[in-house]
Design a protein around this motif. Sequence first.
Motif, mmCIF file in Angstrom:
data_model
loop_
_atom_site.group_PDB
_atom_site.id
_atom_site.type_symbol
_atom_site.label_atom_id
_atom_site.label_comp_id
_atom_site.label_asym_id
_atom_site.label_seq_id
_atom_site.Cartn_x
_atom_site.Cartn_y
_atom_site.Cartn_z
ATOM 1 N N VAL A 29 11.830 3.457 -0.135
ATOM 2 C CA VAL A 29 11.313 2.347 0.667
ATOM 3 C C VAL A 29 10.809 1.287 -0.308
ATOM 4 N N ASN A 30 11.363 0.090 -0.234
ATOM 5 C CA ASN A 30 10.983 -1.007 -1.140
ATOM 6 C C ASN A 30 10.953 -0.545 -2.605
ATOM 7 N N ASP A 31 12.031 0.121 -3.027
ATOM 8 C CA ASP A 31 12.218 0.602 -4.407
ATOM 9 C C ASP A 31 11.228 1.683 -4.854
ATOM 10 N N LYS A 32 10.500 2.302 -3.905
ATOM 11 C CA LYS A 32 9.634 3.432 -4.232
ATOM 12 C C LYS A 32 10.103 4.629 -3.416
ATOM 13 N N ASP A 33 9.783 5.838 -3.913
ATOM 14 C CA ASP A 33 10.060 7.031 -3.122
ATOM 15 C C ASP A 33 9.218 6.970 -1.849
ATOM 16 N N TYR A 34 9.782 7.425 -0.726
ATOM 17 C CA TYR A 34 9.064 7.283 0.542
ATOM 18 C C TYR A 34 7.765 8.080 0.568
ATOM 19 N N LYS A 35 7.665 9.138 -0.230
ATOM 20 C CA LYS A 35 6.427 9.922 -0.264
ATOM 21 C C LYS A 35 5.317 9.183 -1.009
ATOM 22 N N VAL A 36 5.713 8.246 -1.880
ATOM 23 C CA VAL A 36 4.722 7.408 -2.561
ATOM 24 C C VAL A 36 4.334 6.247 -1.646
ATOM 25 N N TYR A 37 5.336 5.654 -0.974
ATOM 26 C CA TYR A 37 5.098 4.489 -0.104
ATOM 27 C C TYR A 37 4.300 4.879 1.138
ATOM 28 N N PHE A 38 4.639 6.039 1.719
ATOM 29 C CA PHE A 38 3.891 6.558 2.873
ATOM 30 C C PHE A 38 3.133 7.802 2.429
ATOM 31 N N PRO A 39 1.902 7.649 1.888
ATOM 32 C CA PRO A 39 1.197 8.832 1.373
ATOM 33 C C PRO A 39 0.759 9.814 2.455
ATOM 34 N N LEU A 40 0.604 9.348 3.701
ATOM 35 C CA LEU A 40 0.161 10.244 4.769
ATOM 36 C C LEU A 40 1.329 11.093 5.272
ATOM 37 N N VAL A 41 1.092 12.388 5.421
ATOM 38 C CA VAL A 41 2.163 13.319 5.775
ATOM 39 C C VAL A 41 2.769 12.993 7.137
ATOM 40 N N TYR A 42 1.934 12.582 8.106
ATOM 41 C CA TYR A 42 2.494 12.333 9.440
ATOM 42 C C TYR A 42 3.416 11.112 9.440
ATOM 43 N N LEU A 43 3.176 10.169 8.526
ATOM 44 C CA LEU A 43 4.089 9.018 8.408
ATOM 45 C C LEU A 43 5.401 9.444 7.738
ATOM 46 N N GLN A 44 5.310 10.345 6.761
ATOM 47 C CA GLN A 44 6.529 10.890 6.138
ATOM 48 C C GLN A 44 7.356 11.624 7.190
ATOM 49 N N PHE A 60 22.254 12.598 3.327
ATOM 50 C CA PHE A 60 22.352 11.141 3.207
ATOM 51 C C PHE A 60 21.326 10.588 2.230
ATOM 52 N N ASP A 61 21.712 9.522 1.526
ATOM 53 C CA ASP A 61 20.762 8.732 0.747
ATOM 54 C C ASP A 61 20.405 7.518 1.593
ATOM 55 N N ILE A 62 19.123 7.205 1.676
ATOM 56 C CA ILE A 62 18.664 6.117 2.532
ATOM 57 C C ILE A 62 17.838 5.140 1.719
ATOM 58 N N VAL A 63 18.171 3.853 1.861
ATOM 59 C CA VAL A 63 17.387 2.791 1.239
ATOM 60 C C VAL A 63 16.808 1.948 2.369
ATOM 61 N N ILE A 64 15.494 1.748 2.349
ATOM 62 C CA ILE A 64 14.814 1.012 3.417
ATOM 63 C C ILE A 64 14.106 -0.197 2.825
ATOM 64 N N ASN A 65 14.334 -1.370 3.434
ATOM 65 C CA ASN A 65 13.552 -2.563 3.095
ATOM 66 C C ASN A 65 12.585 -2.793 4.251
ATOM 67 N N ALA A 66 11.299 -2.679 3.965
ATOM 68 C CA ALA A 66 10.288 -2.821 5.020
ATOM 69 C C ALA A 66 9.483 -4.084 4.785
ATOM 70 N N ALA A 67 9.210 -4.816 5.880
ATOM 71 C CA ALA A 67 8.408 -6.034 5.779
ATOM 72 C C ALA A 67 7.563 -6.191 7.030
ATOM 73 N N GLY A 68 6.388 -6.771 6.880
ATOM 74 C CA GLY A 68 5.530 -7.094 8.018
ATOM 75 C C GLY A 68 4.791 -5.888 8.555
ATOM 76 N N GLY A 69 3.721 -6.161 9.292
ATOM 77 C CA GLY A 69 2.973 -5.082 9.927
ATOM 78 C C GLY A 69 2.222 -4.226 8.924
ATOM 79 N N GLY A 70 1.860 -3.027 9.363
ATOM 80 C CA GLY A 70 1.139 -2.086 8.502
ATOM 81 C C GLY A 70 2.000 -0.865 8.247
ATOM 82 N N VAL A 71 1.445 0.115 7.541
ATOM 83 C CA VAL A 71 2.243 1.284 7.168
ATOM 84 C C VAL A 71 2.733 2.068 8.379
ATOM 85 N N LYS A 72 1.883 2.210 9.417
ATOM 86 C CA LYS A 72 2.302 2.986 10.593
ATOM 87 C C LYS A 72 3.463 2.292 11.298
ATOM 88 N N GLY A 73 3.349 0.988 11.504
ATOM 89 C CA GLY A 73 4.426 0.229 12.139
ATOM 90 C C GLY A 73 5.710 0.310 11.332
#
Length: 129
Positions: A29-44, A60-73
């Motif tokens: 997610v945004n060039d970081k591992d998703y476990k680093v970008y979303f530190p909370l387990v329920y978001l992972q 599958f390999d997944i690349v996500i570009n996230a913008a706007g809102g907060g981490v939960k959104g």
Amino acid sequence: MEKQKNGLGRRKEAVTRVFISKGDGKITVNDKDYKVYFPLVYLQNQVEAPLKAIEAIDKFDIVINAAGGGVKGQAEAAKLGIARALLEVNPEYRPVLKAAGFLRRDPRVVERKKPGRKKARRSYQFSKR
């Protein structure tokens, strides 16, 4: 290698663009591992949910570009984006994803502030004297 597929996810003010390709389960997610970008387990878990539903967590390999809102959104927008991208990969995933409710965009957004109020519904403190 076959062409990557993509999906768009939205939730509240967050928008995510999801690019999916055959691989070994790396999610960034945004060039970081998703476990680093979303530190909370329920978001992972939100992000992994569509992959777990079709039992393809490491296909599958997944690349996500996230913008706007907060981490939960952003996490919930990513969930919708991944589900939509998986449909492009294989339309046969549809009944499973639909039954789990991953193909529905959550329509709830913040209510607008009204004039003469402190917030949308909260009134200013009433003073009798």
